[in-house]
Design an enzyme around this catalytic site. Structure first.
Site: not given
Length: 328
Positions: A158-161, A241-243, A273, A290
């Site tokens: 729950m950071g910025r994104i 959508t992170s890693r 990829e 990505h």
């Protein structure tokens, strides 16, 4: 007295406005084509440059840092994630590392919501029908998906994104839940109507949608693994959508194939990829290349941050986006 222009090597093609400004400010070496820099050229760059501008394609590890020349004092990463750079190793050699946090927040949060809607409303399946001319008209039972209003959204990180995702999901009528290394201030929780879960396991068992928004670190590698996927509801959806490394991709494929979870929306992959063909063959997966931060505005702002970090460092001041060990 005129300050000597820094020697800057950029490892990947950047947007034209960014490259034009780099040429004005520095003695810059740019890539001739849009492909990752070859290993031999990367070694040459760290041996001779004052500043190396990297992207997530570049593995800056001991094998590269061992070739660093005495001039190299800054690695200015074009991107927020720095898991491809051995930051502490660089610091021990007197090389600072910066990144570009913040500028991709809104764009990545937009893409997260797009994936949530794509998976739950089966948008790619509908597009595919139209593209091959298989649509035979409206039917009461055709292409039924699920409503997201009223569903429980669990945000992992729950950071910025994560907070930007919460703001958007709140507007769609979703219930906001989150798991974080540290609990947020009460005022932030109240802003989003968010419920904090100290136990990730307990949160996962109750969520309809899981959004992964935490960075890849040793502690988050395969954080969502086979055991945790088994805790989730059979109609639950995962969006990442992170890693890619945060999810055990092999376990995810098994869970999707066996319908232990309903679907997944992925913008990142554990193998980059080289993601597994098995994912591509699953009808309950939406896959993107990505694209989370792929807007003109974001990529130019990332370049502006890179240049600000370089110029501030050259002026003898701490760069605004200096990566510190406690941040990893």
């Amino acid at each position: 007295m005129t300050k000597q222009r820094l020697s800057v090597v950029v490892t990947r093609r950047l947007p034209d406005p960014v490259e034009s400004r780099l040429k004005q400010l520095f003695d810059v070496t740019l890539r001739p084509d849009d492909a990752p820099i070859p290993q031999a050229e990367l070694i040459q760059a760290v041996a001779t440059a004052d500043v190396l501008v990297t992207t997530l394609n570049d593995q800056i590890d001991t094998s590269i840092l061992d070739h660093a020349g005495p001039k190299l004092k800054l690695i200015a990463n074009y991107g927020a994630g720095v898991d491809h750079i051995e930051v502490e190793n660089a610091r021990k050699r007197g090389i600072a590392v910066t990144n570009t946090p913040g500028v991709m927040t809104e764009d990545t949060a937009d893409m997260t919501m797009a994936l949530i809607l794509s998976v739950t409303r089966r948008i790619p399946e509908g597009l595919a029908q139209m593209e091959i001319g298989k649509w035979e008209g409206w039917s009461p039972n055709a292409m039924l998906g699920g409503r997201i209003s009223g569903r429980k959204l669990g945000i992992l990180g729950m950071g910025r994104i994560g907070q930007a995702v919460a703001r958007r999901a709140q507007a769609f009528g979703m219930e906001i839940h989150y798991h974080n290394r540290r609990r947020l201030h009460l005022g932030i929780e109240e802003r989003y109507g968010a419920t904090y879960w100290e136990s990730l396991d307990q949160m996962l068992a109750r969520m309809d949608v899981l959004s992964i928004n935490c960075p890849h670190t040793p502690s988050t590698f395969h954080l969502v693994n086979n055991r945790r996927l088994a805790l989730m509801k059979p109609d639950a959806v995962i969006v990442n959508t992170s890693r890619g490394e945060v999810i055990d991709e092999t376990a995810l494929v098994r869970a999707l194939k066996s319908e232990k979870i309903a679907g997944a929306g992925l913008d990142v992959y554990e193998g980059g990829e080289e993601m597994g063909a098995e994912l591509r063959n699953l009808s309950n997966v939406v896959m993107l290349p990505h694209m989370g931060s792929a807007t003109h505005e974001c990529r130019i702002e990332m370049g502006e941050k890179v240049m600000l970090n370089i110029m501030t460092f050259h002026d003898g001041l701490p760069p605004p986006d200096l990566v510190l060990p406690e941040m990893l």
